[in-house]
Design an enzyme around this catalytic site. Structure first.
Site, PDB file in Angstrom:
ATOM      1  N   TYR A 143     -12.750  -3.920  12.499  1.00  0.00           N
ATOM      2  CA  TYR A 143     -13.682  -2.937  11.937  1.00  0.00           C
ATOM      3  C   TYR A 143     -15.011  -2.907  12.700  1.00  0.00           C
ATOM      4  CZ  TYR A 143     -10.551  -2.716   7.866  1.00  0.00           C
ATOM      5  OH  TYR A 143      -9.472  -2.558   7.037  1.00  0.00           O
ATOM      6  N   LYS A 194      -1.232 -12.560  12.914  1.00  0.00           N
ATOM      7  CA  LYS A 194       0.001 -12.151  13.583  1.00  0.00           C
ATOM      8  C   LYS A 194      -0.014 -12.697  15.006  1.00  0.00           C
ATOM      9  CE  LYS A 194       2.411  -8.459  12.988  1.00  0.00           C
ATOM     10  NZ  LYS A 194       3.696  -8.903  12.419  1.00  0.00           N
ATOM     11  N   ASP A 227       2.701  -9.902   7.900  1.00  0.00           N
ATOM     12  CA  ASP A 227       3.746  -9.063   7.287  1.00  0.00           C
ATOM     13  C   ASP A 227       4.592  -9.888   6.311  1.00  0.00           C
ATOM     14  OD1 ASP A 227       4.507 -10.435   9.579  1.00  0.00           O
ATOM     15  OD2 ASP A 227       6.047  -8.996  10.170  1.00  0.00           O
ATOM     16  N   ASP A 251      -8.307  -7.137   3.844  1.00  0.00           N
ATOM     17  CA  ASP A 251      -8.571  -5.894   3.125  1.00  0.00           C
ATOM     18  C   ASP A 251      -7.298  -5.472   2.382  1.00  0.00           C
ATOM     19  OD1 ASP A 251      -9.624  -3.513   2.307  1.00  0.00           O
ATOM     20  OD2 ASP A 251      -9.899  -2.648   4.299  1.00  0.00           O
ATOM     21  N   ASP A 255      -6.107  -6.321  -1.915  1.00  0.00           N
ATOM     22  CA  ASP A 255      -5.795  -5.226  -2.833  1.00  0.00           C
ATOM     23  C   ASP A 255      -4.386  -5.373  -3.386  1.00  0.00           C
ATOM     24  OD1 ASP A 255      -8.230  -4.038  -2.738  1.00  0.00           O
ATOM     25  OD2 ASP A 255      -7.579  -2.182  -1.784  1.00  0.00           O
TER      26      ASP A 255
END
Ligand code: NAD
Length: 370
Positions: A143, A194, A227, A251, A255
């Protein structure tokens, strides 16, 4: 008498002041009955600060936040200020606080209260007793990385670019927060990246492993690809204690985990900065929900997310685990008595107002010390 603990409360806009009033009652009660010596000050943030002080957060309030031992924020924003230019909106107040306080670690617990187990999107047996903490890196990663932007290519196409960048120190400081939290919980950290396809992930895994060996070998450390973590969270969420991950994966995963707990009105959070020489960290605690303009002024907002954020403050800023547990247990008891604000109401439960919920929680606290 314990050393004074300076708390800055920033109720903000919408339902912020309504829910903060209930926290204030609980904080005053604890300060008084448990001799905790809270010194509580209130200031403005968001639209309320724009109206009264001309900016979404004043320099004076930022200075108070920097000097406080911990900050508790209600919520910011509302229609009244929606047409203001981006740089002057209420949300800028919160963003400035996060930036100036250098809050790099975002803590999002996913805690399922047994009486609300039916509100989860997962089967009760999967989430009953669930208590996970997700630590998301908040100020680095894709970001914020350079180069970024959208550029025109010679063949007439356009290209969108973002860059995932992490340095050794950025990884180590957020991993340290996760290890320290784990020591106050079930002592297990799962580091998520990852590294199978991203060099930043390889570095992340190496640095977390190195720090673990140097300073935190008493904590159980595991690694998982992001994942797989997304799958495991819905398959067998109770396998996790603390998850530490980067800004982007955090992020999404936080959620995902939040959905297991039911309502927005129940979700607390914390954002932590670096520790000073005495070990004190800058810290801002806030509910995950916003200012809820659709129910503002009706006295029906759920105060529990903010009360649970306050409990996080007790545990993580003041090392008052017993008192934090008392507040959490009181919330659990109130729910077990069938009391519900509108957002979490189910058949056969009793609808209560914001104030009644706060009062019932105080009653439970009273009982717990009698
Ligand atoms: P919201 O979280 O304010 O509300 C979403 C829905 O959840 C609404 O129906 C609301 O009534 C309900 N809700 C939220 N908190 C509740 C509570 N404690 N008790 C009962 N019901 C609750 O999100 P939104 O509607 O997208 O945004 C409203 C305003 O809040 C906007 O101005 C937005 O920018 C701002 N916002 C602020 C923050 C923050 O301060 N951290 C976070 C999100 C949104």
């Amino acid at each position: 008498m314990a050393a004074t603990k300076k708390i800055l409360m920033l109720p903000g806009d919408g339902i912020g002041p309504e829910v903060m009033t209930e926290v204030r009652r609980v904080a005053d009660w604890l300060s008084d009955k448990r001799g905790l010596g809270f010194e509580i000050e209130e200031a403005l943030v968001g639209g309320a600060a724009i109206d009264a002080e001309g900016a979404p957060v004043s320099d004076a309030t930022v200075a108070k936040a920097m000097a406080a031992d911990a900050v508790l924020l209600g919520a910011v924003g509302g229609e009244k200020w929606d047409s203001l230019p981006f740089a002057q909106k209420p949300e800028r107040g919160l963003l400035r606080l996060r930036k100036d306080m250098e809050l790099f670690a975002n803590l999002r617990p996913a805690l399922v209260f047994d009486p609300l187990v039916e509100a989860s999107s997962l089967k009760p047996e999967l989430v009953s007793g669930l208590d996970i903490m997700i630590v998301r890196e908040l100020t680095g990663g894709i970001y914020f990385g350079d180069p970024r932007g959208i550029e025109d290519m010679p063949d007439g196409q356009r290209r969108g670019i973002n860059t995932q960048v992490y340095t050794t120190s950025e990884i180590r400081r957020v991993a340290a927060v996760a290890f320290e939290l784990a020591r106050k919980r079930s002592n297990r950290v799962c580091s998520v990246e990852k590294s199978n396809v991203m060099e930043s992930g390889v570095l992340w895994r190496e640095e977390v492993t190195k720090l673990h060996g140097e300073q935190y070998s008493d904590v159980e450390l595991s690694h998982m690809y992001a994942d797989n973590c997304a799958m495991q969270l819905v398959r067998r969420p109770k396998q996790f204690d603390v998850i530490v991950t980067d800004n982007l994966f955090g992020d999404i995963l936080s959620d995902e985990a939040a959905m297991m707990t039911g309502s927005l009105g129940m979700l607390p959070s914390a954002s932590l900065g670096g520790a000073d020489a005495s070990g004190r960290r800058k810290a801002l605690y806030e509910p995950v929900h916003g200012s809820a303009p659709d129910i503002t002024g009706q006295g029906i907002a759920n105060p529990l997310a903010t009360l649970l954020s306050f409990a996080m403050m007790l545990r993580y800023s003041f090392d008052l685990g017993a008192e934090a547990g008392m507040v959490e247990q009181a919330a659990q008891n109130v729910l077990a008595r069938g009391l519900r604000t509108a957002d979490i109401a189910q058949e056969g439960t009793t609808r209560v107002s914001t104030q009644e919920m706060g009062r019932a929680l105080l009653e439970e606290l009273h009982h717990s010390v009698v």
